[in-house]
Design an enzyme around this catalytic site. Structure first.
Site, PDB file in Angstrom:
ATOM      1  N   CYS A 194       0.843  -1.205   0.000  1.00 23.52           N
ATOM      2  CA  CYS A 194       0.000   0.000   0.000  1.00 23.52           C
ATOM      3  C   CYS A 194       0.879   1.257   0.000  1.00 23.52           C
ATOM      4  CB  CYS A 194      -1.009  -0.040   1.144  1.00 23.52           C
ATOM      5  SG  CYS A 194      -2.363   1.150   0.922  1.00 23.52           S
ATOM      6  N   HIS A 222      -3.805  -5.018  -0.084  1.00 26.56           N
ATOM      7  CA  HIS A 222      -3.354  -5.532   1.211  1.00 26.56           C
ATOM      8  C   HIS A 222      -3.407  -7.060   1.187  1.00 26.56           C
ATOM      9  CE1 HIS A 222      -3.053  -1.816   3.611  1.00 26.56           C
ATOM     10  NE2 HIS A 222      -3.968  -1.369   2.770  1.00 26.56           N
ATOM     11  N   GLU A 239      -2.410  -9.094   3.351  1.00 28.13           N
ATOM     12  CA  GLU A 239      -2.739  -9.601   4.693  1.00 28.13           C
ATOM     13  C   GLU A 239      -4.233  -9.548   4.977  1.00 28.13           C
ATOM     14  OE1 GLU A 239      -2.276  -5.155   5.394  1.00 28.13           O
ATOM     15  OE2 GLU A 239      -1.498  -6.663   4.000  1.00 28.13           O
TER      16      GLU A 239
END
Length: 196
Positions: A76, A178, A180
């Site tokens: 990001c 993202h 994650e």
């Protein structure tokens, strides 16, 4: 072992939670000497690119990042920091990958920020996307994007215009989404990075 650059501008918790789920060992990089302890580096980031760059400068980490030869993954704002320049704060950034970070506003009719799940198209030979089907969906939250360009762009996303969903140069890799927070395909990408 992965070192996470801890410079006060990243969502460290979500990254560490994902690495724990994947049984990937990690530690924090707080000062330049810490880089030596890790084989791979993640630069997270949320919020304002200009402010994040200032934190990297203040912490003394920016110069070391530019000279790294081990695999580095920007996420990001961590991706945006690798470019030359951001319209956010009219800021010069790390200058690792010669691209610009631009604002969606006035360039797209879609709602800004770009938030939620979107599919990406990528180079299927890219080791970062190994065992991930092309056009898979990943989770995005951003108002600024990196210009679409084929020399360093390894994945493309569409949101009113095409933009770089992932870029790479030498040992530096970066994703706008993202991983994650992107379910099994995001976790696969983190596993792939851990094997680079």
């Amino acid at each position: 072992m992965i070192g996470i650059v801890n410079y006060g501008a990243g969502n460290i918790f979500s990254i560490t939670a994902a690495l724990k789920r994947l049984n990937i060992s990690y530690g924090m990089i707080n000062v330049p000497a810490d880089f030596e302890q890790y084989e791979r580096i993640i630069i997270p980031g949320v919020g304002h690119a200009g402010a994040a760059m200032q934190k990297l400068l203040d912490s003394g980490l920016s110069e070391t990042i530019r000279t790294l030869k081990k695999p580095v993954l920007g996420i990001c704002v961590g991706m945006q920091l690798m470019t030359d320049y951001s319209e956010e704060g009219n800021a010069d950034l790390l200058g690792i990958i010669p691209l610009k970070t631009l604002h969606f506003e006035d360039r797209v009719k879609e709602k800004v920020p770009h938030m939620g799940w979107n599919s990406i198209n990528f180079d299927e030979n890219c080791p970062l996307f190994k065992e991930i089907p092309n056009n898979s969906y990943f989770y995005f939250v951003h108002s600024y994007y990196i210009e679409h360009e084929l020399t360093y762009g390894i994945a493309t996303c569409e949101y009113g215009l095409p933009f770089s969903a992932a870029i790479a140069k030498d040992n530096f890799w970066a994703v706008q989404f993202h991983p994650e927070k992107s379910g099994k395909f995001g976790e696969q990408l983190l596993l792939n990075f851990n094997e680079l």
